[in-house]
Scaffold this active site. Structure first.
Site, mmCIF file in Angstrom:
data_model
loop_
_atom_site.group_PDB
_atom_site.id
_atom_site.type_symbol
_atom_site.label_atom_id
_atom_site.label_comp_id
_atom_site.label_asym_id
_atom_site.label_seq_id
_atom_site.Cartn_x
_atom_site.Cartn_y
_atom_site.Cartn_z
ATOM 1 N N LYS A 181 0.819 -1.249 -0.178
ATOM 2 C CA LYS A 181 -0.057 -0.160 0.056
ATOM 3 C C LYS A 181 0.839 1.208 0.121
ATOM 4 C CE LYS A 181 -1.839 2.351 3.311
ATOM 5 N NZ LYS A 181 -1.833 3.849 2.534
ATOM 6 N N GLY A 234 7.159 4.812 8.791
ATOM 7 C CA GLY A 234 6.548 6.007 8.996
ATOM 8 C C GLY A 234 6.376 6.597 10.370
ATOM 9 N N SER A 235 5.352 7.194 10.744
ATOM 10 C CA SER A 235 5.312 7.984 11.862
ATOM 11 C C SER A 235 5.215 7.016 12.970
ATOM 12 C CB SER A 235 4.064 8.945 11.994
ATOM 13 O OG SER A 235 2.966 8.383 12.029
ATOM 14 N N GLY A 239 2.829 3.534 13.555
ATOM 15 C CA GLY A 239 3.296 2.267 13.788
ATOM 16 C C GLY A 239 2.971 1.767 15.015
ATOM 17 N N GLU A 257 9.973 0.733 11.125
ATOM 18 C CA GLU A 257 10.916 1.944 11.038
ATOM 19 C C GLU A 257 10.139 3.250 11.444
ATOM 20 O OE1 GLU A 257 12.553 4.797 9.939
ATOM 21 O OE2 GLU A 257 12.622 4.172 7.836
ATOM 22 N N CYS A 291 13.417 10.762 8.002
ATOM 23 C CA CYS A 291 13.141 10.280 9.335
ATOM 24 C C CYS A 291 14.496 10.560 9.972
ATOM 25 C CB CYS A 291 12.754 8.879 9.492
ATOM 26 S SG CYS A 291 13.747 7.835 8.428
ATOM 27 N N GLU A 392 9.260 15.242 16.461
ATOM 28 C CA GLU A 392 9.869 15.305 15.182
ATOM 29 C C GLU A 392 9.119 16.173 14.446
ATOM 30 O OE1 GLU A 392 11.039 11.758 12.129
ATOM 31 O OE2 GLU A 392 9.023 11.623 12.717
#
Length: 494
Positions: A181, A234-235, A239, A257, A291, A392
């Site tokens: 996706k 992703g964020s 996650g 990750e 990231c 972040e």
């Protein structure tokens, strides 16, 4: 219904790719992809429904046994063909990423890097090895390494073609089938890459590609009982949600990750020019939407005035521009949501620290631009407990603080829930090794900074930056179950 977009003289209509066929969403729903440099609609893309997602998983499940039974050299041949097609079409892929998430053509490396991953994994199958032993008297023991079955790959928007290739290749060569996706922020290049999957001749159901938001398609994959392994980049927030859904259902194997708040530490003996160049590249790459970007700089007090003067002058000279212009240094933020989030951090940063450079967004300025451009921004002397130092930002925003001792800077650098990447600049190898050991980070770079990485090293984070490791053979491990086999031997007949 999805609409088409014209790129390099080619009319391209993004669609879902399920069981070897290109289809609209089952309910015909679409979402808009906005060009972040202009604010205009690039095209409409199918929004995969839960039914579409279930259909893709069902197709992958049906195709998996024959795919796993195929000679691995033949599995690898499909990957090699896909790598070649990605390289042939990298100009089109670059254009599609520019008009969906704003990466400048001049900085585009995602297609070449992704093709390299496909080529590597196409020949990595000999590393799928078990073990055997005669250490149990009267028995022979061994291990098999076998595919999970159906794997879900949920990829980020900041380097879509690279993640499309790297994550899927490791899963496919190990005998798994894939449902991938893309992110709703950057689905165009991945949808075009699905066309290349078809051209490469992959058997139906082996490699399926969906576009859409986290709900419904992403959530459906995280919950799905027939998905046995999932990898996500992703964020941290997303996650955690994926991990939660996996735990509530079939405890599928999950690799995450996630985000970072990466420190770069410049000691008094550092090569200042080297540190300036590396840290500036890190925070500006992809408009800071990386990231591993070094968003916190700690500079030794004795060299801080020299470093800060040079760094702020260079940052002030950087201008955002049209990502389709070959001269552009920095593109826009990916979309308005990202833009608004970054600007809210900047406004908060002005209250807690000293603004040295930037601090403005073009969308809200007196200029008539409609693009989501944020000026490169630097804050000085921000308290360590300020929100902008802890969370972040994911934009071209950097904080510079000073330090005097190793112990002090290690404590500051580690005072975060993230731990993805850290950089140290020093000519003292003993100090470099002490710092590498002390920093709570999955990756530590010495005299360089992100995105510098070794291709054969594992990549992943400490603490809230994720779980598991990816990268070449480490990625393959995530997609292989280990089975123990014990065989009783008859007693010897003399």
């Amino acid at each position: 219904m999805a609409t088409s977009v014209k790129v390099n003289g080619i009319e391209f209509q993004p669609r879902l790719f399920i069981n070897g066929e290109f289809v609209e969403a089952s309910d015909k729903a679409t979402f808009n992809v906005i060009n972040p440099a202009t604010g205009e609609i690039s095209c409409k893309v199918p929004e995969a429904t839960e039914d579409d997602t279930n259909l893709a998983v069902s197709a992958a499940k049906a195709a998996q046994p024959s795919w796993a039974a195929l000679d691995p050299t033949k599995r690898g041949a499909y990957l090699k063909k896909l790598a070649a097609l990605i390289r042939e079409n990298k100009s089109t892929l670059a254009h599609l990423e520019a008009i969906s998430m704003g990466v400048p053509l001049s900085h585009y490396f995602h297609a070449d890097a992704g093709a390299d991953e496909l080529d590597y994994f196409s020949e990595a199958w000999p590393h799928i090895q078990g073990q055997s032993s005669v250490n149990t008297p009267g028995f022979v023991t061994m291990t098999f390494r076998q595919p999970f079955g159906v794997v879900a790959c949920i990829i980020p928007w900041n380097a879509p073609v690279y993640f499309f290739a790297a994550k899927a290749a490791a899963a496919l060569i190990t005998g798994n089938t894939v449902v991938l996706k893309s992110s709703e922020k950057a689905p165009l290049a991945v949808a075009y890459a699905a066309e290349l999957i078809a051209k490469a001749g992959f058997p139906p159901g082996v490699f399926n590609v969906l576009s859409g938001h986290g709900v419904p398609s992403g959530r459906c994959l995280a919950r799905h009982m027939d998905v046995r392994a999932l990898c996500f980049t992703g964020s941290s927030r997303t996650g955690k949600l994926i991990q939660e859904e996996a735990a509530k259902t079939n405890l599928k194997s999950v690799t995450l990750e996630l985000g970072g708040k990466s420190p770069a530490i410049i000691f008094d003996d550092a090569n200042i020019e080297q540190a300036l160049s590396a840290t500036m590249t890190s925070i500006l790459l992809n408009s800071g939407q990386v990231c591993i970007a070094n968003s916190r700089l700690y500079v030794h007090k004795s060299v801080a005035p020299q470093f800060i003067e040079a760094f702020t002058q260079r940052m002030a000279a950087v201008q955002g521009g049209d990502p389709l212009d070959a001269q552009t240094q920095m593109g826009p933020q990916a979309d308005e949501v990202q833009y608004r989030k970054i600007m809210s951090y900047i406004e908060e940063g002005k209250k807690s620290g000293t603004l040295a450079v930037g601090g403005h967004g073009k969308l809200d300025s007196t200029t008539k631009t409609k693009g989501y451009f944020v000026e490169p921004t630097v804050f000085l002397d921000t308290p360590e407990d300020a929100r902008i130092m802890k969370e972040e930002v994911f934009g071209p925003v950097l904080n510079i603080n000073t330090f005097e001792t190793e112990e002090e800077v290690v404590a500051k650098a580690n005072d975060t829930e993230f731990g993805l990447y850290a950089a140290v600049f020093t000519k003292d190898i003993s100090r470099a090794m002490r710092m590498a050991k002390a920093l709570e980070s999955g990756y530590v770079a010495v005299n360089c900074s992100s995105p510098t990485m070794g291709k054969d090293l594992p990549f992943g984070g400490y603490k809230g930056s994720g779980q598991g490791r990816e990268g070449r053979l480490y990625s393959m491990d995530h997609f292989l179950e280990v089975k123990s086999v014990i065989i009783k031997l008859d007693e010897a007949r003399l």
